[in-house]
Write a protein that holds these residues in place. Structure first.
Motif, PDB file in Angstrom:
ATOM      1  N   PHE A 153     -37.335 -12.223 -66.172  1.00 57.47           N
ATOM      2  CA  PHE A 153     -36.407 -13.122 -66.867  1.00 57.47           C
ATOM      3  C   PHE A 153     -36.435 -14.419 -66.073  1.00 57.47           C
ATOM      4  CE2 PHE A 153     -34.627  -8.923 -67.965  1.00 57.47           C
ATOM      5  CZ  PHE A 153     -34.613  -9.027 -69.350  1.00 57.47           C
ATOM      6  N   SER A 204     -27.637  -0.115 -59.826  1.00 48.82           N
ATOM      7  CA  SER A 204     -27.424  -1.143 -60.841  1.00 48.82           C
ATOM      8  C   SER A 204     -28.371  -2.312 -60.603  1.00 48.82           C
ATOM      9  CB  SER A 204     -25.973  -1.602 -60.773  1.00 48.82           C
ATOM     10  OG  SER A 204     -25.750  -2.564 -61.758  1.00 48.82           O
ATOM     11  N   GLY A 205     -28.985  -2.779 -61.685  1.00 47.89           N
ATOM     12  CA  GLY A 205     -29.880  -3.927 -61.571  1.00 47.89           C
ATOM     13  C   GLY A 205     -31.299  -3.571 -61.181  1.00 47.89           C
ATOM     14  N   SER A 206     -31.595  -2.263 -61.082  1.00 43.22           N
ATOM     15  CA  SER A 206     -32.938  -1.874 -60.652  1.00 43.22           C
ATOM     16  C   SER A 206     -33.959  -1.996 -61.785  1.00 43.22           C
ATOM     17  CB  SER A 206     -32.921  -0.447 -60.099  1.00 43.22           C
ATOM     18  OG  SER A 206     -32.364   0.445 -61.026  1.00 43.22           O
ATOM     19  N   GLY A 207     -33.485  -2.188 -63.025  1.00 38.48           N
ATOM     20  CA  GLY A 207     -34.413  -2.423 -64.135  1.00 38.48           C
ATOM     21  C   GLY A 207     -34.548  -1.252 -65.090  1.00 38.48           C
ATOM     22  N   LYS A 208     -33.663  -0.261 -65.014  1.00 34.94           N
ATOM     23  CA  LYS A 208     -33.766   0.927 -65.864  1.00 34.94           C
ATOM     24  C   LYS A 208     -33.617   0.578 -67.348  1.00 34.94           C
ATOM     25  CE  LYS A 208     -30.134   2.787 -63.919  1.00 34.94           C
ATOM     26  NZ  LYS A 208     -29.700   1.682 -63.037  1.00 34.94           N
ATOM     27  N   SER A 209     -32.581  -0.193 -67.658  1.00 34.24           N
ATOM     28  CA  SER A 209     -32.374  -0.572 -69.061  1.00 34.24           C
ATOM     29  C   SER A 209     -33.536  -1.421 -69.567  1.00 34.24           C
ATOM     30  CB  SER A 209     -31.078  -1.370 -69.219  1.00 34.24           C
ATOM     31  OG  SER A 209     -29.975  -0.583 -68.902  1.00 34.24           O
ATOM     32  N   THR A 210     -33.942  -2.331 -68.747  1.00 33.51           N
ATOM     33  CA  THR A 210     -35.036  -3.215 -69.145  1.00 33.51           C
ATOM     34  C   THR A 210     -36.293  -2.400 -69.446  1.00 33.51           C
ATOM     35  OG1 THR A 210     -34.103  -4.934 -67.732  1.00 33.51           O
ATOM     36  CG2 THR A 210     -36.365  -5.253 -68.479  1.00 33.51           C
ATOM     37  N   GLU A 233     -27.762   5.106 -70.633  1.00 32.15           N
ATOM     38  CA  GLU A 233     -26.403   5.297 -70.104  1.00 32.15           C
ATOM     39  C   GLU A 233     -25.403   5.558 -71.220  1.00 32.15           C
ATOM     40  OE1 GLU A 233     -24.835   3.086 -66.947  1.00 32.15           O
ATOM     41  OE2 GLU A 233     -26.775   2.317 -66.278  1.00 32.15           O
ATOM     42  N   VAL A 267     -38.054  -8.397 -62.870  1.00 31.38           N
ATOM     43  CA  VAL A 267     -37.170  -7.247 -62.975  1.00 31.38           C
ATOM     44  C   VAL A 267     -37.961  -5.943 -62.986  1.00 31.38           C
ATOM     45  CG1 VAL A 267     -35.567  -6.125 -64.568  1.00 31.38           C
ATOM     46  CG2 VAL A 267     -35.375  -8.566 -64.137  1.00 31.38           C
TER      47      VAL A 267
HETATM   48  N1  LIG Z   1     -31.362 -10.679 -70.984  1.00 32.10           N
HETATM   49  C1  LIG Z   1     -31.438 -10.881 -69.652  1.00 32.10           C
HETATM   50  N2  LIG Z   1     -31.576 -12.126 -69.163  1.00 32.10           N
HETATM   51  C2  LIG Z   1     -31.658 -12.351 -67.844  1.00 32.10           C
HETATM   52  N3  LIG Z   1     -31.629 -11.393 -66.914  1.00 32.10           N
HETATM   53  C3  LIG Z   1     -31.501 -10.129 -67.320  1.00 32.10           C
HETATM   54  C4  LIG Z   1     -31.401  -9.794 -68.709  1.00 32.10           C
HETATM   55  N4  LIG Z   1     -31.288  -8.462 -68.819  1.00 32.10           N
HETATM   56  C5  LIG Z   1     -31.309  -7.981 -67.569  1.00 32.10           C
HETATM   57  N5  LIG Z   1     -31.444  -8.973 -66.657  1.00 32.10           N
HETATM   58  C6  LIG Z   1     -31.543  -8.794 -65.198  1.00 32.10           C
HETATM   59  O1  LIG Z   1     -32.517  -7.841 -64.932  1.00 32.10           O
HETATM   60  C7  LIG Z   1     -32.160  -7.027 -63.861  1.00 32.10           C
HETATM   61  C8  LIG Z   1     -32.263  -5.567 -64.253  1.00 32.10           C
HETATM   62  O2  LIG Z   1     -31.317  -5.327 -65.252  1.00 32.10           O
HETATM   63  P1  LIG Z   1     -31.206  -3.918 -65.969  1.00 32.10           P
HETATM   64  O3  LIG Z   1     -30.116  -4.057 -66.960  1.00 32.10           O
HETATM   65  O4  LIG Z   1     -32.527  -3.481 -66.459  1.00 32.10           O
HETATM   66  O5  LIG Z   1     -30.740  -2.990 -64.769  1.00 32.10           O
HETATM   67  P2  LIG Z   1     -30.205  -1.498 -64.821  1.00 32.10           P
HETATM   68  O6  LIG Z   1     -31.029  -0.746 -63.840  1.00 32.10           O
HETATM   69  O7  LIG Z   1     -30.164  -1.024 -66.213  1.00 32.10           O
HETATM   70  O8  LIG Z   1     -28.727  -1.678 -64.249  1.00 32.10           O
HETATM   71  P3  LIG Z   1     -27.376  -0.930 -64.674  1.00 32.10           P
HETATM   72  O9  LIG Z   1     -27.394   0.394 -63.955  1.00 32.10           O
HETATM   73  O10 LIG Z   1     -26.310  -1.840 -64.147  1.00 32.10           O
HETATM   74  O11 LIG Z   1     -27.370  -0.790 -66.148  1.00 32.10           O
HETATM   75  C9  LIG Z   1     -30.772  -7.448 -63.435  1.00 32.10           C
HETATM   76  O12 LIG Z   1     -30.902  -8.292 -62.311  1.00 32.10           O
HETATM   77  C10 LIG Z   1     -30.276  -8.237 -64.606  1.00 32.10           C
HETATM   78  O13 LIG Z   1     -29.409  -9.251 -64.192  1.00 32.10           O
END
Ligand SMILES: Nc1ncnc2c1ncn2[C@@H]1O[C@H](COP(=O)(O)OP(=O)(O)OP(=O)(O)O)[C@@H](O)[C@H]1O
Ligand SMILES: [Mg+2]
Lengths: 219, 261
Positions: free
Chosen positions: B24, B49-55, B182, B29
């Motif tokens: 991003f 949190s923020g490790s990129g799982k959702s992404t 989640e 990410v």
């Molecule tokens: N649409 C977006 N635009 C900019 N940055 C993003 C976007 N989506 C996610 N990020 C960034 O990407 C990184 C990973 O986010 P992600 O949501 O994949 O983490 P996660 O492992 O799912 O965390 P969580 O456990 O909090 O859900 C984070 O630093 C987040 O700020």
């Protein structure tokens, strides 16, 4: 004192003018909604060939007076061979004018629908137009209907400006009758009452429609 | 039709990520993820949190556009670059019908009843007949224990009920893979169990699943593999018993120590 005999005698003429006002309002409303929706979707589109002209359209309409817009259409366009009669000049001007305001309203409504709704639809394989039609717009409607209703009330009142391009609607009917009766107060009062009836009636109808549209999905 | 058959008969990995990258802006990410999910496998993604799982999950069905690497679903490349925009969109829509996704925030359609939520995509996207879709939907709602809620609007349901409807809605497309992000994190603790049970049943039926969760009990019980992610990389992966009782990496130990405290 009010001259009641004059009022009773001339009421049918003004009523006829009011019917024309209603007619031009409703036609402009429908066209204005179509134009507004098209402009809103264009402004939100990724395609700059749609987005840019739509933004220009909304900007130019909102930054100039309706009266000037009507004059350009009725007096100006014939210079280019586009010669519309007063009725269609009025409808065109009003529809374009209200359409620009509708576009802003509809755009804001669409943007108010949470992104998760679009993502849920897309993840189910729904394409962008299907998503817009079945998921986003129906939800946006809840927010859009009240301000669109407001735009319609403004539109009804704005139709009085069409009197300046010689369409004998309610306002011009009153003006003409003053020429023969010399009773400006009575004539304009009757016109005002009829406008109030039109706008209030529309408000009540819109409120019913709103209730129906909001049923079930109270969130 | 041939593409549909590929999902039913494909013998290799159902999901195959090769060098998947996502940034991003200047924030990278996902930093080159390699990962495969076999048919009927339940893979659980854990990590801070923020490790990129959702992404990662959202790249699989292209809700996020990857910046690099390849995503293959049933052997078919998702992020093709050879298609014109319209054709690419059709390609995505088709692939997405095979990938069910369930979100943390449910994202049910609030203007539609429970039943309408479930039949929407089968009718509108797959062109199934209304009667057929309704019969299917009723069966699915019974399966998630919500047959009596078919005419309710989402707003009148508890979070746990909404999430079970969301699962039924995804299953109505008869997907080959289910992606869960989640899905119990927004629920009151007492409602978590009812949703996890539905997922456990699905796993037992042989559904291929990618599950991002903080429910370590579920991961241990239901997962075939656990992937631990941190800072956009896979730090460690293995069978749940191994990861949870003998994590090799310092980073994993620390994470598990924090979360199991
Ligand atoms: N649409 C977006 N635009 C900019 N940055 C993003 C976007 N989506 C996610 N990020 C960034 O990407 C990184 C990973 O986010 P992600 O949501 O994949 O983490 P996660 O492992 O799912 O965390 P969580 O456990 O909090 O859900 C984070 O630093 C987040 O700020
Ligand atoms: Mg997440």
């Amino acid at each position: 004192m009010l001259d009641w005999s004059i009022i009773i005698h001339y009421f049918p003429f003004l009523f006829k003018g009011a019917l024309l006002t209603l007619q031009i309002s409703v036609i402009s409303l429908i066209l204005g909604l179509a134009v507004g929706l098209a402009a809103a979707l264009s402004i939100l589109s990724h395609n700059i060939l749609l987005r840019w002209p739509a933004r220009f359209y909304v900007w130019i309409i909102r930054s100039t007076p309706l009266l000037v817009q009507l004059f350009i259409i009725y007096y100006g366009l014939p210079q280019f061979g586009i010669d519309l009669n007063p009725f269609w000049s009025g409808v065109l001007g009003l529809a374009l004018n209200t359409g620009a305001y509708n576009a802003e309203t509809i755009r804001a409504g669409i943007l108010s629908v949470p992104k998760g709704q679009v993502e849920a639809a897309r993840s189910l394989g729904m394409g962008s137009s299907l998503t817009m039609r079945r998921i986003v717009l129906p939800q946006a409607m809840r927010l859009i209907i009240p301000p669109l209703g407001n735009n319609f009330i403004i539109l009804i009142k704005d139709t009085s400006l069409v009197s300046t391009i010689t369409l004998v609607e309610l306002t011009l009917t009153a003006q003409r009758l003053i020429g023969s009766t010399y009773k400006p107060f009575e004539m304009y009062l009757m016109a005002a009452v009829l406008y109030a009836v039109l706008t209030t009636g529309s408000s009540l109808l819109l409120r019913q429609f709103e209730k129906r549209a909001l049923k079930g999905a109270a969130a | 039709m041939s593409a549909n058959n590929a999902f039913a008969t494909h013998e290799g990995a159902m999901i195959d990520l090769r060098g998947l990258r996502k940034s991003f802006g200047s924030n990278e990410v996902l930093k080159g993820i390699d990962l495969t999910v076999q048919r009927s496998e339940v893979q659980v993604l854990i990590g801070p949190s923020g490790s990129g799982k959702s992404t990662l999950l959202r790249c699989v069905n292209h809700l996020e556009q990857p910046s690099g690497g390849q995503i293959l679903v049933a052997g078919e490349l998702v992020n093709r670059s050879d298609l014109k925009p319209r054709a690419f969109q059709r390609h995505l829509n088709r692939i997405r019908t095979h990938l069910g996704m369930v979100f943390q925030q449910f994202n049910l359609f609030p203007h539609k009843t429970v039943l309408e939520n479930v039949v929407e995509a089968p009718v509108q996207v797959l062109g199934r007949s209304k009667d057929e879709a309704v019969a299917d939907a009723e069966e699915l709602l019974a399966k998630v224990g919500l047959a009596d809620k078919r005419d309710a609007y989402p707003v009148s349901l508890s979070g746990g009920q909404q999430q079970r409807v969301a699962i039924a809605r995804a299953l109505a497309m008869k997907p080959s893979v289910m992606l869960f992000d989640e899905v119990t994190s927004a629920l009151d603790p007492e409602l978590v169990g009812e949703v996890l049970r539905v997922m456990e049943d699905l796993a037992a039926e042989g559904m291929t699943m990618m599950v991002v969760t903080h429910e370590m009990g579920f991961a241990e019980r239901v997962g075939d593999r656990v992937i631990f992610m941190a800072d956009g990389n896979i730090v460690e992966e293995g069978v749940p018993a191994e990861i949870f009782s003998h994590p090799r990496e310092e980073r994993t130990k620390r994470f598990l120590g924090d979360i199991l405290k």
